[in-house]
Design an enzyme around this catalytic site. Sequence first.
Site, PDB file in Angstrom:
ATOM      1  N   LYS A 132       0.832  -1.206   0.000  1.00 18.94           N
ATOM      2  CA  LYS A 132       0.000   0.000   0.000  1.00 18.94           C
ATOM      3  C   LYS A 132       0.872   1.264   0.000  1.00 18.94           C
ATOM      4  CE  LYS A 132      -4.164  -1.751   0.040  1.00 18.94           C
ATOM      5  NZ  LYS A 132      -4.921  -1.919   1.286  1.00 18.94           N
ATOM      6  N   LYS A 155      -8.628  -2.979  -9.958  1.00 14.25           N
ATOM      7  CA  LYS A 155      -9.081  -1.601 -10.162  1.00 14.25           C
ATOM      8  C   LYS A 155      -7.908  -0.672 -10.419  1.00 14.25           C
ATOM      9  CE  LYS A 155     -13.207  -1.914  -7.179  1.00 14.25           C
ATOM     10  NZ  LYS A 155     -12.950  -3.197  -6.501  1.00 14.25           N
ATOM     11  N   LYS A 191      -3.199  -9.180 -14.057  1.00 23.10           N
ATOM     12  CA  LYS A 191      -4.185  -9.552 -13.049  1.00 23.10           C
ATOM     13  C   LYS A 191      -5.275  -8.493 -13.011  1.00 23.10           C
ATOM     14  CE  LYS A 191      -4.814 -10.300  -8.089  1.00 23.10           C
ATOM     15  NZ  LYS A 191      -4.186 -10.326  -6.753  1.00 23.10           N
TER      16      LYS A 191
END
Length: 324
Positions: free
Chosen positions: A110, A193, A190
């Site tokens: 992240k 979003k 893959k």
Amino acid sequence: MRFLTGLQPSGQLHIGNYFGAIKSAVELQNKGEAFYFIANYHAMTTMTSAAQLRENTINLAIDFLACGLDPQKAIIFSQSAVPEVNELAWILSTVCPMGLLERCHSYKDKIAKGFSPNHALFAYPALMAADILLYNSDAVPVGKDQKQHVEVTRDLAGKINDTFGGDIFKLPEPIINEVTAIVPGLDGQKMSKSYGNTLPIFGEEKPLRKIINKKVVTDATPLEDPKPTEGSIILALYKLFATAEQYDEMVEAHKRGGVGYGQFKKDLFEAYWEYFRAAREKREWLVANPDYVTGVLTDGAARAREEANITLTRVREAVGLVWH
């Protein structure tokens, strides 16, 4: 056997979410006790719009129900409707080594994507452990990228057991869904979003048809020539929706030649559109009946809190937060 599944309300669901998590999770309601929570506390680690969080939460509940979750068989609730999870997360954090959190790859991933390195993002695995342990879960279906968090859960449960004595927590087992790795995005990466390569589960027919026509990547093989089957995004997606016979027919059509990618994309859309027909119809009914949806969530939260309080009472007694 008790199963627990959580999904973040991060926006519109796509078929990678469906085949990677939702489909198998819904199937578990017929195999044992199933608890499904909408992880809106977790979503706050990266989402700062209150309106968006509220909208995403109710939409995810609608999508779950549309995809086959039966509130007569399973429990669905919002994570924030069970505040006991935060107390348990704190208790777990008292035995959680910093190094254990520092090794968790989700935090590093992240941060690499530009998210703010806040405490909640760093402590995410402790809250996830509380999610799992609070309901006395036996098994947790997860993708490969979440397996580490179940391992952290087992570590923290073991530390509580060792520190305070007795079998306070059972050690849950991960159920790894291998399908996630074989759901390609429209560009072959893959489906995600963040890559902008997703195919939504729900939406209007014309825009969705356009997505498949415009965004599914193909090569420049002429119409009359055989088309490569190895690495074909069309075939990989079609296999998810079509029967085995239909899939074999498309493979043979690729090998023969004489059929263009436009036709293959049309066939792909038709199979995809038909696959989610019943779910679309159910979703339309749910959107038209919001009181039913909120009622399901309210009832689910009440049932979840009953289980949560059993666990938390046992834990509070064990760690010394209750005296007589």
